[in-house]
Write a protein that holds these residues in place. Structure first.
Motif, PDB file in Angstrom:
ATOM      1  N   GLU A   9       1.314  -1.292   0.086  1.00  0.00           N
ATOM      2  CA  GLU A   9      -0.445   0.145  -0.344  1.00  0.00           C
ATOM      3  C   GLU A   9       0.672   1.461   0.386  1.00  0.00           C
ATOM      4  N   PHE A  10       0.606   2.364  -0.711  1.00  0.00           N
ATOM      5  CA  PHE A  10       1.608   3.779  -0.642  1.00  0.00           C
ATOM      6  C   PHE A  10       1.753   3.856   0.067  1.00  0.00           C
ATOM      7  N   ALA A  11       0.742   4.438   1.176  1.00  0.00           N
ATOM      8  CA  ALA A  11       0.663   4.894   2.121  1.00  0.00           C
ATOM      9  C   ALA A  11       1.092   4.329   3.692  1.00  0.00           C
ATOM     10  N   SER A  12       2.424   3.235   4.255  1.00  0.00           N
ATOM     11  CA  SER A  12       2.909   2.735   3.745  1.00  0.00           C
ATOM     12  C   SER A  12       4.322   2.582   4.756  1.00  0.00           C
ATOM     13  N   THR A  13       5.056   3.092   5.834  1.00  0.00           N
ATOM     14  CA  THR A  13       5.764   3.905   6.368  1.00  0.00           C
ATOM     15  C   THR A  13       6.841   1.687   6.264  1.00  0.00           C
ATOM     16  N   TYR A  14       6.511   0.729   6.268  1.00  0.00           N
ATOM     17  CA  TYR A  14       6.888  -0.336   6.083  1.00  0.00           C
ATOM     18  C   TYR A  14       6.929  -1.290   4.661  1.00  0.00           C
ATOM     19  N   SER A  15       6.121  -1.033   3.937  1.00  0.00           N
ATOM     20  CA  SER A  15       5.954  -1.297   2.471  1.00  0.00           C
ATOM     21  C   SER A  15       6.948  -1.119   1.695  1.00  0.00           C
ATOM     22  N   TYR A  16       7.298   0.837   2.507  1.00  0.00           N
ATOM     23  CA  TYR A  16       8.625   1.422   1.720  1.00  0.00           C
ATOM     24  C   TYR A  16       9.596   1.153   2.081  1.00  0.00           C
ATOM     25  N   LEU A  17       9.913   0.524   3.091  1.00  0.00           N
ATOM     26  CA  LEU A  17      11.153   0.276   3.060  1.00  0.00           C
ATOM     27  C   LEU A  17      11.807  -1.697   1.986  1.00  0.00           C
ATOM     28  N   GLY A 184       5.010  -7.961   7.330  1.00  0.00           N
ATOM     29  CA  GLY A 184       5.557  -7.059   7.665  1.00  0.00           C
ATOM     30  C   GLY A 184       7.359  -6.598   6.584  1.00  0.00           C
ATOM     31  N   ASP A 185       7.595  -5.719   6.798  1.00  0.00           N
ATOM     32  CA  ASP A 185       9.223  -6.481   6.448  1.00  0.00           C
ATOM     33  C   ASP A 185       9.659  -6.723   7.003  1.00  0.00           C
ATOM     34  N   ASP A 186      10.073  -6.976   8.212  1.00  0.00           N
ATOM     35  CA  ASP A 186      11.259  -7.811   8.965  1.00  0.00           C
ATOM     36  C   ASP A 186      10.337  -9.738   8.186  1.00  0.00           C
ATOM     37  N   ARG A 187       9.707  -9.655   7.824  1.00  0.00           N
ATOM     38  CA  ARG A 187       9.157 -11.163   7.462  1.00  0.00           C
ATOM     39  C   ARG A 187       9.563 -11.941   5.657  1.00  0.00           C
TER      40      ARG A 187
END
Length: 197
Positions: A9-17, A184-187
């Motif tokens: 999702e473009f509003a997601s900070t963790y998606s950015y990572l 999650g980015d960490d997964r």
């Protein structure tokens, strides 16, 4: 070749990572990425939320910003929280979905996330997206018209409905070919390893 669906999702900070590293990680793992832009808003609304949980729970929001700052710094990524959060990423998602079949979705997605979380630009503004399309050599007028067609709008609605049906509740999320969900980015590494099984 093993595949992994990448829901973002473009509003997601963790998606950015994740966007900034997924292609390199996937190539190293020998896994092909299927890009799946979708909207979290309808999913949040189904849970009774009218905004991001990071806004609903201020302590969680403050932690998220600091967490992203630490992770981004460790990875050598710039990070700047945009003035408006969450931003309306509807038009960006429509364009990204169009770009999946056209082949420019990954490059467009990276550029939109960089505009938002590196330079603090408002990606809900048409001129920001037009500029990104032009830089990628994509005809902005043609792409914008196609992205706003009824067929593409319906495709994004369907994409979001599929995300809900498959149990996605946040972004980024990853689904393997056998239906295993990781959030999650960490997964990311765990999801890539599972996809290769």
């Amino acid at each position: 070749m093993a595949t992994l669906e990448f829901w973002y999702e473009f509003a997601s900070t963790y998606s950015y990572l994740t966007v900034m590293r997924i292609e390199e990680q996937a190539q190293a793992a020998g896994v092909e990425i299927e890009w799946r832009p979708f909207l979290l808003g309808p999913i949040f609304k189904s849970q009774g939320w009218d905004t991001s949980p990071f806004n609903l729970f201020p302590a969680k929001g403050r932690y998220m910003v600091r967490d992203i700052e630490r992770i981004a710094a460790a990875r050598g990524l710039p990070f700047r929280m945009p003035p408006t959060f969450p931003v309306n990423g509807l038009n960006a998602a429509r364009l990204a979905l169009l770009g999946v079949s056209a082949g420019w979705c990954p490059a467009f997605t990276r550029s939109v996330f960089a505009a938002q979380f590196q330079r603090g630009e408002d990606i809900s503004q048409p001129e920001v997206l037009v500029g990104i399309l032009a830089e990628l050599g994509v005809d902005p007028a043609q792409a914008t018209a196609a992205a706003c067609s009824n067929a593409n709008k319906q495709a994004l609605r369907l994409q979001t409905e599929i995300a809900m049906q498959r149990g996605i509740f946040g972004a980024p999320s990853f689904i393997t070919s056998d239906g295993e969900l990781f959030w999650g980015d960490d997964r990311l590494e765990q999801a890539l390893a599972w996809a290769r099984r």
